[in-house]
Design a protein around this motif. Structure first.
Motif, PDB file in Angstrom:
ATOM      1  N   ILE A 210     -50.681  62.259  30.364  1.00 49.95           N
ATOM      2  CA  ILE A 210     -50.022  62.228  29.059  1.00 49.95           C
ATOM      3  C   ILE A 210     -48.794  61.339  29.115  1.00 49.95           C
ATOM      4  CG2 ILE A 210     -48.914  63.625  27.277  1.00 49.95           C
ATOM      5  CD1 ILE A 210     -50.516  66.017  28.299  1.00 49.95           C
ATOM      6  N   LEU A 211     -48.684  60.462  28.132  1.00 51.14           N
ATOM      7  CA  LEU A 211     -47.511  59.601  28.010  1.00 51.14           C
ATOM      8  C   LEU A 211     -46.742  59.999  26.752  1.00 51.14           C
ATOM      9  CD1 LEU A 211     -45.795  57.102  28.769  1.00 51.14           C
ATOM     10  CD2 LEU A 211     -47.349  55.734  27.344  1.00 51.14           C
ATOM     11  N   GLY A 212     -45.445  60.251  26.903  1.00 52.63           N
ATOM     12  CA  GLY A 212     -44.596  60.579  25.769  1.00 52.63           C
ATOM     13  C   GLY A 212     -43.615  59.449  25.499  1.00 52.63           C
ATOM     14  N   LEU A 213     -43.564  58.988  24.253  1.00 57.35           N
ATOM     15  CA  LEU A 213     -42.681  57.886  23.872  1.00 57.35           C
ATOM     16  C   LEU A 213     -41.730  58.375  22.788  1.00 57.35           C
ATOM     17  CD1 LEU A 213     -45.332  55.012  23.691  1.00 57.35           C
ATOM     18  CD2 LEU A 213     -43.722  55.466  25.548  1.00 57.35           C
ATOM     19  N   PHE A 214     -40.440  58.450  23.124  1.00 57.52           N
ATOM     20  CA  PHE A 214     -39.443  58.983  22.195  1.00 57.52           C
ATOM     21  C   PHE A 214     -38.222  58.055  22.186  1.00 57.52           C
ATOM     22  CE2 PHE A 214     -42.007  62.378  23.975  1.00 57.52           C
ATOM     23  CZ  PHE A 214     -42.491  62.978  22.824  1.00 57.52           C
ATOM     24  N   PRO A 215     -38.286  56.986  21.391  1.00 59.77           N
ATOM     25  CA  PRO A 215     -37.253  55.953  21.435  1.00 59.77           C
ATOM     26  C   PRO A 215     -36.055  56.191  20.532  1.00 59.77           C
ATOM     27  CG  PRO A 215     -39.032  55.246  20.013  1.00 59.77           C
ATOM     28  CD  PRO A 215     -39.440  56.587  20.552  1.00 59.77           C
ATOM     29  N   TYR A 216     -35.910  57.398  19.981  1.00 59.88           N
ATOM     30  CA  TYR A 216     -34.758  57.651  19.127  1.00 59.88           C
ATOM     31  C   TYR A 216     -33.655  58.324  19.937  1.00 59.88           C
ATOM     32  CZ  TYR A 216     -31.926  59.112  15.144  1.00 59.88           C
ATOM     33  OH  TYR A 216     -30.888  59.287  14.268  1.00 59.88           O
ATOM     34  N   THR A 217     -32.404  58.042  19.571  1.00 58.61           N
ATOM     35  CA  THR A 217     -31.253  58.504  20.356  1.00 58.61           C
ATOM     36  C   THR A 217     -30.719  59.868  19.920  1.00 58.61           C
ATOM     37  OG1 THR A 217     -29.784  57.285  18.858  1.00 58.61           O
ATOM     38  CG2 THR A 217     -30.499  56.156  20.858  1.00 58.61           C
ATOM     39  N   GLY A 218     -31.375  60.523  18.993  1.00 56.28           N
ATOM     40  CA  GLY A 218     -30.878  61.806  18.494  1.00 56.28           C
ATOM     41  C   GLY A 218     -31.261  62.969  19.393  1.00 56.28           C
TER      42      GLY A 218
ATOM     43  N   VAL B 250     -47.431  64.453  33.157  1.00 63.39           N
ATOM     44  CA  VAL B 250     -46.665  64.056  31.975  1.00 63.39           C
ATOM     45  C   VAL B 250     -45.626  63.002  32.350  1.00 63.39           C
ATOM     46  CG1 VAL B 250     -45.182  64.865  30.102  1.00 63.39           C
ATOM     47  CG2 VAL B 250     -46.987  66.357  30.991  1.00 63.39           C
ATOM     48  N   THR B 251     -45.684  61.871  31.660  1.00 65.97           N
ATOM     49  CA  THR B 251     -44.693  60.800  31.818  1.00 65.97           C
ATOM     50  C   THR B 251     -43.972  60.650  30.484  1.00 65.97           C
ATOM     51  OG1 THR B 251     -46.094  59.632  33.413  1.00 65.97           O
ATOM     52  CG2 THR B 251     -44.329  58.373  32.368  1.00 65.97           C
ATOM     53  N   VAL B 252     -42.655  60.807  30.498  1.00 66.63           N
ATOM     54  CA  VAL B 252     -41.879  60.814  29.257  1.00 66.63           C
ATOM     55  C   VAL B 252     -40.823  59.727  29.283  1.00 66.63           C
ATOM     56  CG1 VAL B 252     -40.373  62.167  27.746  1.00 66.63           C
ATOM     57  CG2 VAL B 252     -42.256  63.288  28.958  1.00 66.63           C
TER      58      VAL B 252
ATOM     59  N   TYR C 110     -43.836  66.029  36.330  1.00 66.09           N
ATOM     60  CA  TYR C 110     -43.168  65.496  35.146  1.00 66.09           C
ATOM     61  C   TYR C 110     -42.339  64.292  35.580  1.00 66.09           C
ATOM     62  CZ  TYR C 110     -40.363  65.677  30.797  1.00 66.09           C
ATOM     63  OH  TYR C 110     -39.750  65.397  29.599  1.00 66.09           O
ATOM     64  N   VAL C 111     -42.626  63.127  35.012  1.00 68.40           N
ATOM     65  CA  VAL C 111     -41.941  61.898  35.391  1.00 68.40           C
ATOM     66  C   VAL C 111     -41.131  61.392  34.208  1.00 68.40           C
ATOM     67  CG1 VAL C 111     -42.206  59.517  36.175  1.00 68.40           C
ATOM     68  CG2 VAL C 111     -43.741  61.298  37.039  1.00 68.40           C
ATOM     69  N   ASP C 112     -39.855  61.141  34.429  1.00 67.48           N
ATOM     70  CA  ASP C 112     -38.968  60.634  33.385  1.00 67.48           C
ATOM     71  C   ASP C 112     -38.810  59.124  33.500  1.00 67.48           C
ATOM     72  OD1 ASP C 112     -37.864  62.518  31.476  1.00 67.48           O
ATOM     73  OD2 ASP C 112     -36.985  63.563  33.198  1.00 67.48           O
ATOM     74  N   ILE C 113     -38.899  58.450  32.374  1.00 68.51           N
ATOM     75  CA  ILE C 113     -38.505  57.041  32.264  1.00 68.51           C
ATOM     76  C   ILE C 113     -37.267  57.041  31.390  1.00 68.51           C
ATOM     77  CG2 ILE C 113     -39.160  54.747  31.469  1.00 68.51           C
ATOM     78  CD1 ILE C 113     -42.064  55.562  31.889  1.00 68.51           C
ATOM     79  N   SER C 114     -36.129  56.918  31.989  1.00 70.43           N
ATOM     80  CA  SER C 114     -34.875  57.110  31.276  1.00 70.43           C
ATOM     81  C   SER C 114     -34.446  55.866  30.503  1.00 70.43           C
ATOM     82  CB  SER C 114     -33.772  57.503  32.265  1.00 70.43           C
ATOM     83  OG  SER C 114     -32.535  57.641  31.592  1.00 70.43           O
ATOM     84  N   PHE C 115     -34.057  56.096  29.247  1.00 64.99           N
ATOM     85  CA  PHE C 115     -33.473  55.042  28.419  1.00 64.99           C
ATOM     86  C   PHE C 115     -31.949  55.103  28.445  1.00 64.99           C
ATOM     87  CE2 PHE C 115     -37.401  55.152  25.405  1.00 64.99           C
ATOM     88  CZ  PHE C 115     -38.138  54.459  26.353  1.00 64.99           C
ATOM     89  N   GLU C 116     -31.396  55.942  29.284  1.00 60.00           N
ATOM     90  CA  GLU C 116     -29.939  56.084  29.331  1.00 60.00           C
ATOM     91  C   GLU C 116     -29.292  54.738  29.634  1.00 60.00           C
ATOM     92  OE1 GLU C 116     -28.815  60.532  30.721  1.00 60.00           O
ATOM     93  OE2 GLU C 116     -29.735  59.298  32.269  1.00 60.00           O
ATOM     94  N   GLY C 117     -28.260  54.439  28.892  1.00 57.01           N
ATOM     95  CA  GLY C 117     -27.563  53.176  29.071  1.00 57.01           C
ATOM     96  C   GLY C 117     -28.028  52.075  28.139  1.00 57.01           C
TER      97      GLY C 117
END
Length: 317
Positions: A24-32, A53-55, A68-75
């Protein structure tokens, strides 16, 4: 004959106990943060149930499950923690005394901000190596937030994703979301997200609601979808299908609403209300009776209605 039946039953039993986890791939590109709080319990539970799960999001888990694997958008951008400047509401001068004009200006301002955020994030995320590497892999299903941007649709197409896409909405459906699943968004009884209307409107309210429906769809088309499509085509040097049609690739959508709170609207099989999905069943969400008795400023009827609503909201899991 009995031996054959026994063998068949044992075979069915053995097969039924063989479970293969999905990718499963989760894509959540909003900053809220408030948006991701709705999705996080679902993603965590899927991982705990054995799925891979890759998020990709701005809010990586502090203690994620093993698979559970995180792809962080932090920064990439500053997160929005739902705090806002009250000057936006108080320093509008004489406009504060004209509620209708004030509401219109507020709606326009909010839509402009959301559009700018979506396009700005898209311009940065398409260049994020970790996200691009994750999109190259194969998945069984993609979970994706459906809100102020369609950038992820374009990236999924570029990387030839063939997995079914399930949209998630942490609020009422956006004006451009219902038609993607064939659901009715008739402005005579379906309020546009962001307005203060209910399912029961006067004639003038219906006219205003119709205006917002037309305006938001056109504005999203030209100020968000066209801009994001141009960014992706420039980045990858190839033409991609029209963004206006690409959103129809959604197979199903989960929306964080519940008819007892948001009013009754027509649904289709692919549109599922999951209001309360994020609630923690171990917590007592309804305030104790002693607290209610001490709150003299709260109208009794309003309090009762709120308790009933909270109770129903929790039953929507």
């Amino acid at each position: 004959m009995r031996a054959v039946i026994v063998i068949k039953c044992l075979t069915i039993f053995l097969i039924s106990n063989h479970v293969q986890g999905a990718r499963i791939l989760g894509l959540f590109p909003y900053t809220g943060k408030s948006h991701h709080m709705v999705f996080e319990p679902l993603l965590r539970k899927l991982a705990e149930k054995g799925h891979q799960v890759t998020v990709a999001s701005f809010f990586p888990l502090k203690n994620p499950p093993a698979n559970y694997v995180d792809i962080s958008f932090e920064g990439v951008a500053d997160v929005r923690l739902d705090n806002f400047d009250l000057d936006l509401y108080e320093n509008l001068g004489v406009i504060n005394y004209v509620p209708k004009i004030r509401n219109i200006l507020m709606m326009l301002g909010e839509f402009k901000d959301l559009s700018a955020i979506g396009v700005n994030l898209c311009s940065k995320l398409i260049n994020l190596p970790s996200l691009n590497e994750a999109l190259k892999k194969e998945y069984d299903v993609v979970l994706m937030e459906n809100f102020n941007s369609d950038c992820m649709f374009g990236l999924l197409h570029v990387y030839r994703n063939k997995a079914p896409i399930i949209g998630l909405s942490s609020c009422n459906l956006m004006p451009w979301s219902a038609e993607r699943l064939g659901a009715s968004d008739n402005p005579s009884y379906v309020p546009v997200a962001g307005t203060r209307f209910t399912t029961t409107m006067t004639f003038l309210q219906r006219m205003e609601n119709t205006f917002w429906r037309i305006f938001t769809k056109l504005a999203f088309r030209y100020s968000v979808q066209n801009e994001e499509q141009a960014l992706i085509e420039k980045k990858f040097g190839r033409q991609i299908p029209d963004f206006a049609n690409m959103g129809r690739n959604i197979s199903m959508m989960f929306v964080n609403t519940y008819h007892a709170l948001h009013g009754v609207t027509p649904l289709v099989p692919g549109l599922v209300e999951v209001g309360g999905m994020h609630l923690n069943e171990t917590k007592q969400d309804i305030p104790p009776v002693s607290f209610i008795k001490k709150s003299h400023s709260i109208n009794k009827l309003s309090t009762l209605a709120s308790i009933i609503a909270l109770f129903n909201f929790g039953l929507a899991d």
